[in-house]
Each structure stands twice: as C-alpha cells, then as structure tokens.
Design a protein around this motif. Structure first.
Motif, short mmCIF file in Angstrom:
data_model
loop_
_atom_site.label_atom_id
_atom_site.label_comp_id
_atom_site.label_asym_id
_atom_site.label_seq_id
_atom_site.Cartn_x
_atom_site.Cartn_y
_atom_site.Cartn_z
N TYR A 35 0.80 -1.23 0.00
CA TYR A 35 0.00 0.00 0.00
C TYR A 35 0.83 1.28 0.00
N GLU A 36 2.13 1.16 -0.12
CA GLU A 36 3.00 2.32 -0.20
C GLU A 36 4.11 2.03 -1.22
N PRO A 37 4.61 3.07 -1.91
CA PRO A 37 4.19 4.46 -1.82
C PRO A 37 2.89 4.71 -2.58
N VAL A 38 2.10 5.65 -2.11
CA VAL A 38 0.83 5.97 -2.75
C VAL A 38 1.11 6.93 -3.92
N PRO A 39 0.70 6.60 -5.14
CA PRO A 39 0.95 7.48 -6.28
C PRO A 39 0.23 8.82 -6.12
N PRO A 40 0.85 9.91 -6.55
CA PRO A 40 0.17 11.21 -6.48
C PRO A 40 -1.02 11.24 -7.41
N LYS A 41 -2.01 12.01 -7.05
CA LYS A 41 -3.21 12.12 -7.88
C LYS A 41 -2.98 13.17 -8.97
N VAL A 42 -3.25 12.80 -10.20
CA VAL A 42 -3.15 13.71 -11.33
C VAL A 42 -4.50 13.73 -12.03
N VAL A 43 -5.05 14.93 -12.21
CA VAL A 43 -6.33 15.07 -12.89
C VAL A 43 -6.08 15.22 -14.39
N ASP A 53 -0.82 18.43 -13.23
CA ASP A 53 0.55 18.63 -12.76
C ASP A 53 1.50 19.09 -13.86
N ALA A 54 0.96 19.48 -15.00
CA ALA A 54 1.80 19.87 -16.13
C ALA A 54 2.32 21.29 -16.00
N ILE A 55 3.49 21.52 -16.55
CA ILE A 55 4.02 22.87 -16.74
C ILE A 55 3.59 23.31 -18.13
N VAL A 56 2.77 24.34 -18.22
CA VAL A 56 2.30 24.83 -19.51
C VAL A 56 3.37 25.73 -20.10
N LEU A 57 3.95 25.29 -21.21
CA LEU A 57 5.03 26.04 -21.85
C LEU A 57 4.52 26.98 -22.92
N PHE A 58 3.38 26.66 -23.52
CA PHE A 58 2.79 27.56 -24.50
C PHE A 58 1.31 27.27 -24.65
N ASP A 59 0.49 28.27 -24.36
CA ASP A 59 -0.96 28.13 -24.51
C ASP A 59 -1.52 29.11 -25.53
N GLY A 60 -0.64 29.78 -26.26
CA GLY A 60 -1.08 30.70 -27.30
C GLY A 60 -1.18 32.15 -26.88
N SER A 61 -0.99 32.44 -25.61
CA SER A 61 -1.21 33.80 -25.14
C SER A 61 0.06 34.66 -25.14
N ASP A 62 1.22 34.03 -24.95
CA ASP A 62 2.46 34.81 -24.88
C ASP A 62 3.67 33.88 -24.99
#
Length: 252
Positions: A35-43, A53-62
């Motif tokens: 039961y360990e380690p418990v994986p982190p929750k990612v939506v 948990d993503a780093i957004v590098l480009f979304d079209g705004s700048d």
C-alpha cells in the motif's frame, strides 16, 4: 575426509543454501499486496487541456516561458491569433527559460498548407531535447528523404517505426517520453538517454536508446551535461512550421 564424503557435504551445503535463499511462497493474497508508496493524484485534462501537474510552456497567449537561443532576448517568432506560434525565418531557435531532465512532453505542430521546396527544405523544424537530441519535424507527404532524417526520426540516429503524418497543413501531435542520460563523476556515460515518441497516436520511437548528441556530420557521442532547456528549431529555410498546446510533466 574421503573424496566421496567431501562431495556429499559440499552438495548438502549448496542445496541447503539454495533452498534457504529462496523466498517463501505466499500462501495468502495479502502477502503479495502493498500500500506504499501511494501514487500522487493527477487530474487528466479534458478536450486537449494539459493534466493538473503539467508545466504549460505555450498556450497561445504569450512567449513568457521562452527566449531566443541566439542571445537570450525576447522571442521574435510570430504569435498568431489562433493560439499558435510560427517560426519566423532567420530569427533563430527558441528555447525554454527552464531547464529539464526527464519528462513527458506534449506538443502540436503543423506544416504550412502551401507546399514549397522539397526534401529536407520542406517545413523543416525540430524538437531539441536538452538542446542536444532532436526529434525531427518535416513535411514528408509525397516528399521522401533519408529515413533517419524524416518526420518522427531521432535525427541521424533512429528511423521511425511508421510515417504517421496527417495531410499537409493539418495539425500533428507529438507525445514524447524522455529519460535523461546519467554520467559518472568523471564525465563518462553510465546510462544513455532514451526516448519514446507517439506521433498522432502512433508509436514511432519505442524506448529508443539515444547514441549521443545529434550531429549533422559525423558520429554522435556523449558529452557530460545536466538539465537543459527544450529548444524548437528555426531551420532557416522559410519553414513556417507552427506550434501550439505545449506542456510538460517532469519525471524522476
């Protein structure tokens, strides 16, 4: 001690050691559950959005996450009204302000609908991982070239398992899983980098073992390095390749 007795005791010790060295066979289902380690929750993202948990590098705004690779100044590429960016010829490569090690990367790209030139000079760009290892971007529709330099290749190293491009002018996607190389304290390679590439949902690089820094001329070889930026290429041939929806998840 006779030879026969010595042989008997040797065999007994080896057999006993083998039996004692084996793990006891589990007799309950609970014995093989942990039961360990418990994986982190990612939506997961919806409708093409990045996961939580993503780093957004480009979304079209700048271009806030990017700088010019030439001189670390502001990006000179075109920022388009449709949420994409397009290579501006002869302004140079761009790279992230942040440095990355191992990661999962998603990006979308397209070549211009108007076909110009041929071979390596048609809509040529590239995703340079850690500024050194290139996943090729090229319009190969009815445009053959050397196969370790076509779309989906690890440039000059790994031939793609398939050519999975959509029609010229439509949006392609790359999903790239990269594991960074490891070096000894003396700078020697301990574990080479690997890359998996999924092009429009099709596996084109399957945990490919990268042979070293990409070289246009000569054989690849490793040079010790740490984390480094992600770089997008201006091939300086009026490539006009566009990018959108770029995000990255750091991996341990």
């Amino acid at each position: 001690m006779s030879k026969q007795v010595f042989t008997f005791f040797t065999a007994l010790i080896l057999t006993t050691g083998f039996v004692m060295g084996q793990e006891k066979e589990p007799t309950t289902p609970e014995a093989t559950e942990f039961y360990e380690p418990v994986p982190p929750k990612v939506v997961p993202g919806k409708n093409g959005a990045p996961p939580s948990d993503a780093i957004v590098l480009f979304d079209g705004s700048d271009f806030d996450e990017w700088i010019s690779s030439e001189d670390s100044t502001a990006v000179k590429w075109h920022l388009n009204k449709d949420g994409s960016m397009t290579v501006k010829d002869k302004t140079g490569n761009i790279q992230t302000k942040r440095n990355f090690g191992s990661f999962q990367l998603h990006l979308e790209w397209k070549s211009p609908a108007e076909i110009q030139r041929e071979g390596q000079n048609r809509a040529n760009s590239g995703v340079f991982i850690q500024q050194r290892y290139e996943v090729q971007i090229l319009d190969n529709n009815d445009n053959p070239t050397y196969v370790n330099g076509q779309v989906g290749s690890v440039y000059k190293q790994g031939v793609p398992l398939a050519m999975a491009s959509v029609p010229t002018g439509e949006w392609n996607s790359y999903d790239i899983i990269f594991h960074a190389p490891k070096f000894s304290k003396g700078g020697n390679i301990k574990k080479p980098a690997t890359v998996t590439v999924i092009h429009n949902g099709v596996l084109v690089q399957d945990h490919f073992i990268i042979e070293g820094t990409i070289k246009y001329i000569g054989w690849p070889k490793y040079e010790a390095h740490g984390k480094a930026p992600l770089m997008l290429q201006d091939h300086r041939d009026n490539s006009r390749v566009s990018y959108r929806n770029i995000w990255l998840r750091e991996l341990k």
